[in-house]
Write a protein that holds these residues in place. Structure first.
Motif, mmCIF file in Angstrom:
data_model
loop_
_atom_site.group_PDB
_atom_site.id
_atom_site.type_symbol
_atom_site.label_atom_id
_atom_site.label_comp_id
_atom_site.label_asym_id
_atom_site.label_seq_id
_atom_site.Cartn_x
_atom_site.Cartn_y
_atom_site.Cartn_z
ATOM 1 N N UNK A 28 0.819 -1.220 0.000
ATOM 2 C CA UNK A 28 0.000 0.000 0.000
ATOM 3 C C UNK A 28 0.850 1.266 0.000
ATOM 4 N N UNK A 29 2.013 1.218 0.650
ATOM 5 C CA UNK A 29 2.857 2.416 0.748
ATOM 6 C C UNK A 29 3.968 2.441 -0.298
ATOM 7 N N UNK A 30 3.958 1.476 -1.204
ATOM 8 C CA UNK A 30 5.023 1.399 -2.211
ATOM 9 C C UNK A 30 5.030 2.633 -3.113
ATOM 10 N N UNK A 31 6.247 3.101 -3.400
ATOM 11 C CA UNK A 31 6.407 4.219 -4.336
ATOM 12 C C UNK A 31 7.419 3.850 -5.405
ATOM 13 N N UNK A 32 7.175 4.320 -6.603
ATOM 14 C CA UNK A 32 8.143 4.207 -7.698
ATOM 15 C C UNK A 32 8.998 5.468 -7.657
ATOM 16 N N UNK A 33 10.250 5.330 -7.264
ATOM 17 C CA UNK A 33 11.126 6.498 -7.150
ATOM 18 C C UNK A 33 12.045 6.598 -8.362
ATOM 19 N N UNK A 34 11.939 7.723 -9.056
ATOM 20 C CA UNK A 34 12.825 8.015 -10.184
ATOM 21 C C UNK A 34 13.749 9.149 -9.763
ATOM 22 N N UNK A 35 15.051 8.894 -9.775
ATOM 23 C CA UNK A 35 16.030 9.915 -9.382
ATOM 24 C C UNK A 35 16.684 10.503 -10.624
ATOM 25 N N UNK A 36 16.728 11.811 -10.695
ATOM 26 C CA UNK A 36 17.360 12.514 -11.815
ATOM 27 C C UNK A 36 18.648 13.158 -11.306
ATOM 28 N N UNK A 37 19.751 12.775 -11.930
ATOM 29 C CA UNK A 37 21.068 13.226 -11.479
ATOM 30 C C UNK A 37 21.782 13.898 -12.641
ATOM 31 N N UNK A 38 22.389 15.041 -12.389
ATOM 32 C CA UNK A 38 23.137 15.732 -13.446
ATOM 33 C C UNK A 38 23.960 16.853 -12.832
ATOM 34 N N UNK A 71 26.114 13.274 1.788
ATOM 35 C CA UNK A 71 26.349 11.843 1.577
ATOM 36 C C UNK A 71 25.091 10.993 1.632
ATOM 37 N N UNK A 72 24.060 11.443 2.362
ATOM 38 C CA UNK A 72 22.829 10.647 2.446
ATOM 39 C C UNK A 72 22.183 10.454 1.081
ATOM 40 N N UNK A 73 22.385 11.427 0.187
ATOM 41 C CA UNK A 73 21.849 11.274 -1.165
ATOM 42 C C UNK A 73 22.462 10.059 -1.848
ATOM 43 N N UNK A 74 23.791 9.990 -1.808
ATOM 44 C CA UNK A 74 24.497 8.908 -2.492
ATOM 45 C C UNK A 74 24.365 7.589 -1.755
ATOM 46 N N UNK A 75 24.388 7.655 -0.418
ATOM 47 C CA UNK A 75 24.421 6.420 0.364
ATOM 48 C C UNK A 75 23.046 5.833 0.638
ATOM 49 N N UNK A 76 22.013 6.660 0.684
ATOM 50 C CA UNK A 76 20.688 6.154 1.054
ATOM 51 C C UNK A 76 19.623 6.376 -0.013
ATOM 52 N N UNK A 77 19.514 7.613 -0.497
ATOM 53 C CA UNK A 77 18.384 7.937 -1.359
ATOM 54 C C UNK A 77 18.543 7.422 -2.779
ATOM 55 N N UNK A 78 19.709 7.619 -3.380
ATOM 56 C CA UNK A 78 19.904 7.121 -4.752
ATOM 57 C C UNK A 78 19.854 5.593 -4.824
ATOM 58 N N UNK A 79 20.474 4.861 -3.869
ATOM 59 C CA UNK A 79 20.388 3.396 -3.955
ATOM 60 C C UNK A 79 18.970 2.858 -3.847
ATOM 61 N N UNK A 80 18.088 3.597 -3.161
ATOM 62 C CA UNK A 80 16.717 3.095 -2.992
ATOM 63 C C UNK A 80 15.806 3.441 -4.172
ATOM 64 N N UNK A 81 16.297 4.246 -5.118
ATOM 65 C CA UNK A 81 15.491 4.617 -6.285
ATOM 66 C C UNK A 81 15.358 3.440 -7.245
ATOM 67 N N UNK A 82 14.167 3.288 -7.858
ATOM 68 C CA UNK A 82 13.970 2.205 -8.831
ATOM 69 C C UNK A 82 14.759 2.480 -10.112
ATOM 70 N N UNK A 83 14.927 3.752 -10.427
ATOM 71 C CA UNK A 83 15.690 4.091 -11.627
ATOM 72 C C UNK A 83 16.435 5.394 -11.400
ATOM 73 N N UNK A 84 17.617 5.472 -11.983
ATOM 74 C CA UNK A 84 18.378 6.716 -11.974
ATOM 75 C C UNK A 84 18.514 7.177 -13.418
ATOM 76 N N UNK A 85 18.096 8.408 -13.668
ATOM 77 C CA UNK A 85 18.244 9.004 -14.992
ATOM 78 C C UNK A 85 19.382 10.018 -14.904
ATOM 79 N N UNK A 86 20.486 9.708 -15.582
ATOM 80 C CA UNK A 86 21.671 10.559 -15.554
ATOM 81 C C UNK A 86 21.650 11.434 -16.802
#
Length: 646
Positions: free
Chosen positions: A53-63, A223-238
């Motif tokens: 029920x709480x699942x989210x599709x996380x898309x991270x945009x990095x540039x 560092x929390x971005x790289x160590x926690x938030x980006x790894x938990x994203x379903x996709x990273x768009x660079x």
């Protein structure tokens, strides 16, 4: 593929999730109805429902800065507002990492965390649980103009003393010197450290979450971005700029922040070659334009060591214009369709596969156990019917003999109970050793003492040595847990085998606690810690800031991994012997049912045919129970799990 289709895909995905949740809830009621429920299975099922029920599709945009990343987000998701919703025009660069989602309870808002919070010894994840620490503005989701104005705050900056910027990790002497800036009194820094945006956009309501990260400097200082938030994203768009290709800072981001977060796995990783419109040459024409784009893709793929198919040439500016103006020709020119197709097809399918994998892991065993016990009850009832059909029930001596045999079975059942209780006592002692091996009482003293030693270190070298010792001590603690885990696994197998061999129980292979997932996660944390420890930036950074960064990110992450191992060990130990308990209960039910049937038949004055009909009627509820379960297994899409383990 147009945004409308991506929206449809998200809607279909949300409906699929809702149907699976409904099937799991029905299965939970089925367990209660047929007496198979227990506190452990209830907790497991409710957790599985909550996760879905709480699942989210996380898309991270990095540039890096000025690659058109925010414009791409506007084009992909928010064009129907008719405005450039997120600030992405020249001179309007997003300065703080931004998360966009829908918080049904909180409504529409933008929350901003002040930049000075970096100096506090508290993680970003913890700060998210404290809304009062954030500056909040209400959003009018019916007014794109009002939202557009509010979002300008994402670009807000202020002037501070250079020493303050240095403490915040927002000043770099070398980079400033390269830009011709030397020893300034004041430095321009972002006002905000992080932004949370919630509003009821259809895609966000369906569970989409967008993470917009600023340039290399933000990733390096958070560092929390790289160590926690980006790894938990379903996709990273660079995002790269087509007119510049892969620059040195792009490569730095790719190697140290994007690839590192995926652990070498390129799944769910896409590269957008943006601003292809800047490569148009009237003299070269369409052929020259295409050749130039292909050349940049080929070069980028070789540099990034990535398949060319994972690089999408796009013009975010044309895509946004085409959608806002409803101009299909301009939209087609933007080449956004291929990227939208990748996001809607590949990413959603990957997420569905991951969720099904979690479902198999979480409740697959319970479903398999239910199926095995129900099947066994049907088989035993069938055998009993065949046995009774051959018996002359007019012979009261025979009936009395059968009743005596059944009473003997009851005695055996009592022995089962005593043996089970004894086995459970032995297991409880071993399980406590396993649970205690991950307890905070063991972990926290190691972490606290190392922090004290690091703070006392007079040299950077001494501090780094203590950092290394901390990683080694946590690794040793985990090794002790591995030995205890192996012993606990052997005991569980032995208990299950004993009841199979001595009492003829069906062997339902129990899920065995595995320490490997936590070991893999910790080793990744240790690898990141070693890179952090050896980096030149750590050497040059003020010691208290280094310790703060280490403890608010890496050590917090390591502690969370061990905390999760502790919670999972408790959950596993509470439920691993449950299948035996259910079989013992089912065995008791069968004996009582057999005794009741014998009494009914003995007391019945009807014909043999009537007595047989009475027996056959006893099987109907079991058939219904089995059919209901089969229907729910199909609805939960767990047919393969039951077949595999049958």
């Amino acid at each position: 593929m147009r945004n409308l289709e991506f929206k449809d895909q998200m809607h279909e995905y949300a409906l699929w999730r809702a149907k699976v949740v409904q099937a799991i809830e029905m299965y939970h009621q089925w367990r209660i109805r047929y007496g198979m429920n227990d506190p452990h299975s209830t907790n497991t099922i409710l957790n599985a429902i909550s996760n879905l029920q709480t699942d989210r599709i996380t898309l991270a945009f990095v540039a890096e800065f000025s690659r058109g990343k925010t414009e791409l987000i506007n084009a992909l998701f928010f064009a129907e507002t008719g405005v450039r919703l997120l600030p992405s025009t020249a001179g309007r660069t997003t300065m703080s990492p931004t998360e966009l989602f829908y918080d049904e309870e909180g409504g529409s808002y933008i929350r901003l965390l002040n930049i000075e919070s970096r100096l506090e010894d508290i993680s970003l994840a913890e700060l998210k649980q404290q809304p009062q620490r954030w500056t909040q503005f209400k959003l009018d989701s019916n007014s794109p103009g009002q939202m557009q104005e509010a979002f300008k705050e994402l670009c807000a900056t202020k002037m501070v003393d250079r020493q303050v910027a240095d403490k915040l990790g927002l000043w770099n002497d070398r980079l400033a010197a390269e830009q011709g800036v030397v020893n300034p009194e004041k430095v321009e820094i972002p006002c905000w450290r992080h932004a949370l945006i919630s509003f009821p956009h259809p895609l966000l309501q369906q569970g989409l979450c967008i993470l917009d990260t600023p340039g290399l400097n933000a990733l390096g200082t958070e560092p929390e971005l790289t160590l926690n938030m980006l790894p938990s994203a379903q996709a990273i768009v660079f995002v790269l700029a087509a007119d510049t290709g892969v620059t040195k800072s792009d490569m730095d981001m790719w190697m140290n922040h994007v690839c590192l977060t995926r652990g070498g796995n390129k799944q769910g990783l896409a590269v957008v070659m943006n601003k292809i419109d800047a490569m148009w040459d009237d003299l070269a024409g369409e052929r020259g334009y295409q050749d130039a784009i292909n050349s940049q893709i080929k070069t980028a793929a070789a540099t990034l060591k990535l398949d060319e198919a994972a690089i999408f040439p796009v013009s975010a500016k044309q895509a946004l214009l085409g959608k806002v103006k409803n101009d299909n020709a301009v939209l087609e020119k933007s080449r956004l369709a291929a990227l939208e197709q990748y996001l809607s097809r590949d990413i959603l399918n990957q997420r569905r596969t991951i969720l099904m994998g979690s479902l198999v892991r979480d409740i697959g065993f319970l479903v398999n156990e239910s199926s095995s016990i129900t099947e066994l009850a049907m088989t035993n009832a069938g055998k009993q019917l065949e046995e009774f059909k051959k018996i002359d029930f007019e012979n009261h001596d025979m009936t009395a003999k059968l009743m005596a045999e059944t009473r003997d079975r009851q005695q055996l059942y009592m022995a089962n109970i005593e043996n089970f209780q004894a086995s459970r006592r032995v297991f409880s002692v071993q399980a406590k050793m396993l649970i205690d091996s991950f307890s905070k009482e063991k972990i926290d003293p190691i972490i606290r003492s190392t922090r004290t030693d690091m703070a006392k270190s007079l040299t950077t070298f001494g501090m780094k040595q203590n950092m290394r010792k901390l990683f080694d001590d946590l690794r040793d603690l985990l090794q002790d847990s591995i030995d205890i885990t192996n012993e606990t696994r052997r005991l569980v197998k032995a208990i299950h085998k004993k009841f199979k061999d001595e009492y003829g129980f069906k062997e339902i292979e129990p899920p065995l606690f595995s320490i490997k997932p936590y070991q893999v996660e910790l080793e990744q944390v240790f690898a990141e810690g070693e890179a952090f420890r050896l980096s030149a930036k750590t050497t040059m950074t003020e010691q208290s800031l280094v310790i703060h960064k280490l403890y608010s990110t890496l050590i917090a992450k390591a502690r969370n991994v061990l905390r999760q191992a502790h919670a999972d060990a408790i959950s596993w130990s509470n439920g691993v012997l449950t299948p035996l308990m259910h079989q013992i209960k089912d065995h008791k039910k069968q004996i009582e049912s057999r005794m009741q049937l014998l009494r009914k038949i003995n007391d019945s004055k009807g014909s043999v045919a009537e007595k047989i009909a009475l027996l056959e009627a006893e099987i109907d509820p079991l058939k219904r129970q089995k059919d209901e379960l089969a229907m729910m297994i199909r609805a939960m899409q767990l047919d393969a799990v039951v077949k595999e383990r049958a």
